[in-house]
Design a protein around this motif. Structure first.
Motif, short mmCIF file in Angstrom:
data_model
loop_
_atom_site.label_atom_id
_atom_site.label_comp_id
_atom_site.label_asym_id
_atom_site.label_seq_id
_atom_site.Cartn_x
_atom_site.Cartn_y
_atom_site.Cartn_z
N UNK A 1 -12.18 -6.15 15.55
CA UNK A 1 -12.31 -7.30 16.44
C UNK A 1 -11.49 -8.48 15.92
N UNK A 2 -11.50 -8.69 14.59
CA UNK A 2 -10.74 -9.81 14.03
C UNK A 2 -9.26 -9.64 14.26
N UNK A 3 -8.77 -8.41 14.13
CA UNK A 3 -7.35 -8.17 14.34
C UNK A 3 -6.98 -8.39 15.80
N UNK A 4 -7.84 -7.93 16.70
CA UNK A 4 -7.58 -8.12 18.12
C UNK A 4 -7.56 -9.60 18.47
N UNK A 5 -8.54 -10.36 17.96
CA UNK A 5 -8.58 -11.80 18.23
C UNK A 5 -7.33 -12.48 17.69
N UNK A 6 -6.93 -12.09 16.48
CA UNK A 6 -5.73 -12.68 15.89
C UNK A 6 -4.50 -12.44 16.74
N UNK A 7 -4.33 -11.23 17.22
CA UNK A 7 -3.19 -10.92 18.08
C UNK A 7 -3.27 -11.69 19.39
N UNK A 8 -4.46 -11.84 19.91
CA UNK A 8 -4.62 -12.53 21.19
C UNK A 8 -4.31 -14.02 21.08
N UNK A 9 -4.58 -14.63 19.93
CA UNK A 9 -4.33 -16.08 19.82
C UNK A 9 -2.93 -16.37 19.32
N UNK A 10 -2.14 -15.30 19.07
CA UNK A 10 -0.72 -15.56 18.81
C UNK A 10 -0.12 -14.97 17.56
N UNK A 11 -0.89 -14.25 16.73
CA UNK A 11 -0.28 -13.59 15.58
C UNK A 11 0.64 -12.48 16.06
N UNK A 12 1.69 -12.20 15.30
CA UNK A 12 2.68 -11.20 15.70
C UNK A 12 2.36 -9.81 15.16
N UNK A 13 1.69 -9.75 14.02
CA UNK A 13 1.42 -8.46 13.41
C UNK A 13 0.31 -8.65 12.38
N UNK A 14 -0.16 -7.55 11.79
CA UNK A 14 -1.22 -7.66 10.78
C UNK A 14 -1.11 -6.51 9.79
N UNK A 15 -1.68 -6.74 8.61
CA UNK A 15 -1.86 -5.72 7.59
C UNK A 15 -3.28 -5.82 7.06
N UNK A 16 -3.88 -4.67 6.80
CA UNK A 16 -5.22 -4.62 6.23
C UNK A 16 -5.11 -4.37 4.73
N UNK A 17 -5.83 -5.17 3.94
CA UNK A 17 -5.85 -4.99 2.49
C UNK A 17 -6.67 -3.74 2.14
N UNK A 18 -6.27 -3.02 1.09
CA UNK A 18 -5.05 -3.18 0.30
C UNK A 18 -3.84 -2.66 1.07
N UNK A 19 -2.65 -3.14 0.73
CA UNK A 19 -1.44 -2.75 1.43
C UNK A 19 -0.31 -2.51 0.43
N UNK A 20 0.69 -1.78 0.89
CA UNK A 20 1.88 -1.55 0.08
C UNK A 20 2.85 -2.71 0.27
N UNK A 21 3.32 -3.30 -0.83
CA UNK A 21 4.27 -4.42 -0.69
C UNK A 21 5.49 -4.07 0.15
N UNK A 22 5.94 -2.83 0.09
CA UNK A 22 7.12 -2.44 0.88
C UNK A 22 6.82 -2.49 2.37
N UNK A 23 5.59 -2.17 2.75
CA UNK A 23 5.24 -2.28 4.17
C UNK A 23 5.17 -3.74 4.60
N UNK A 24 4.63 -4.59 3.73
CA UNK A 24 4.62 -6.02 4.03
C UNK A 24 6.04 -6.52 4.25
N UNK A 25 6.96 -6.13 3.37
CA UNK A 25 8.35 -6.56 3.50
C UNK A 25 8.96 -6.05 4.80
N UNK A 26 8.70 -4.79 5.14
CA UNK A 26 9.25 -4.22 6.38
C UNK A 26 8.74 -4.96 7.60
N UNK A 27 7.48 -5.28 7.60
CA UNK A 27 6.91 -5.99 8.76
C UNK A 27 7.42 -7.42 8.83
N UNK A 28 7.60 -8.06 7.68
CA UNK A 28 8.17 -9.41 7.68
C UNK A 28 9.59 -9.41 8.23
#
Length: 248
Positions: free
Chosen positions: A98-125
């Motif tokens: 629900x938090x991710x959906x709300x975030x996307x609805x109010x204007x976030x472009x993407x999300x990552x759930x912890x823990x995450x791989x730094x390389x995926x963070x970089x790719x999404x950025x």
């Protein structure tokens, strides 16, 4: 929106109260060509993101933790969207989608759930900042052509979607998603195709967040989002941007 054309490092604001994680992320991104400013709480983030009269935007992207000691990342994103279309990537340890959906609805472009791989963070950025520069090359003549479908106009140069000449609000991600759909009218486009076309790489072929963005686009451009006529869903297949709209 002015395309980026800089040789200096990309500027990132990282809002994260876990100092150890913030340092690890900052070090990794710095080694990949980013200059990172760290805010450890909501108050520091609000100061860093406050609009400054006569000054160009400070940052190229925002990485935003949702759980902060003095506030909620969702509120920061909501306030930001009142004056900026800065690309936003949410970080969350919350298991509730629900938090991710709300975030996307109010204007976030993407999300990552912890823990995450730094390389995926970089790719999404890289993906969300690439969208800020526009999904087509400025030397491509089609990049400037206004797309018209009945009362709907999609203006790539101005990065605006308009109904009857009135701009409809949406995020940079949603505008680029709308462009991809509109450039393939009448064709069934799968979620995997859309993710690859907009992000530049298929990170999650079955990422259901695409459905949230489509719903927000419909809210912006459809007369009745519950009964859409411009963007149709084909269950099990994908989405279709209709060629004929408004009876035209």
């Amino acid at each position: 929106m002015t395309p980026l054309s800089r040789t200096t490092p990309s500027q990132l604001l990282l809002v994260e109260d876990d100092l150890r994680l913030a340092q690890q992320v900052s070090d990794f991104l710095h080694s990949s060509g980013w200059q990172v400013t760290h805010a450890a709480n909501a108050a520091q983030a609000d100061v860093a993101l406050a609009p400054r009269r006569g000054e160009a935007p400070t940052f190229d992207a925002l990485v935003l933790d949702l759980m902060l000691p003095d506030g909620d990342g969702l509120d920061i994103c909501r306030r930001l969207r009142t004056h900026s279309d800065l690309p936003v990537l949410m970080l969350t340890a919350r298991g509730d989608p629900f938090d991710r959906v709300v975030g996307l609805e109010i204007g976030a472009d993407d999300y990552l759930t912890k823990p995450f791989e730094p390389r995926e963070l970089l790719a999404r950025l890289r993906a969300i900042t690439r969208r800020r520069a526009g999904s087509l090359s400025p030397h491509d003549p089609q990049a400037e052509q206004v797309l018209r479908f009945g009362r709907l106009e999609i203006d790539p140069a101005a990065r605006q979607a308009r109904i009857d000449g009135e701009e409809r609000q949406m995020t940079a991600y949603q505008f680029d998603l709308l462009q991809v759909l509109a450039r393939h009218p009448g064709r069934v486009l799968t979620r995997e195709f859309l993710l690859g076309a907009v992000k530049g790489e298929s990170l999650e072929a079955f990422d259901r967040s695409i459905d949230v963005h489509i719903s927000r686009i419909r809210a912006a451009i459809e007369d009745d989002p519950r009964h859409p006529r411009r963007i149709l869903t084909l269950r099990g297949a994908g989405y279709v941007f209709t060629k004929s709209q408004d009876g035209l």
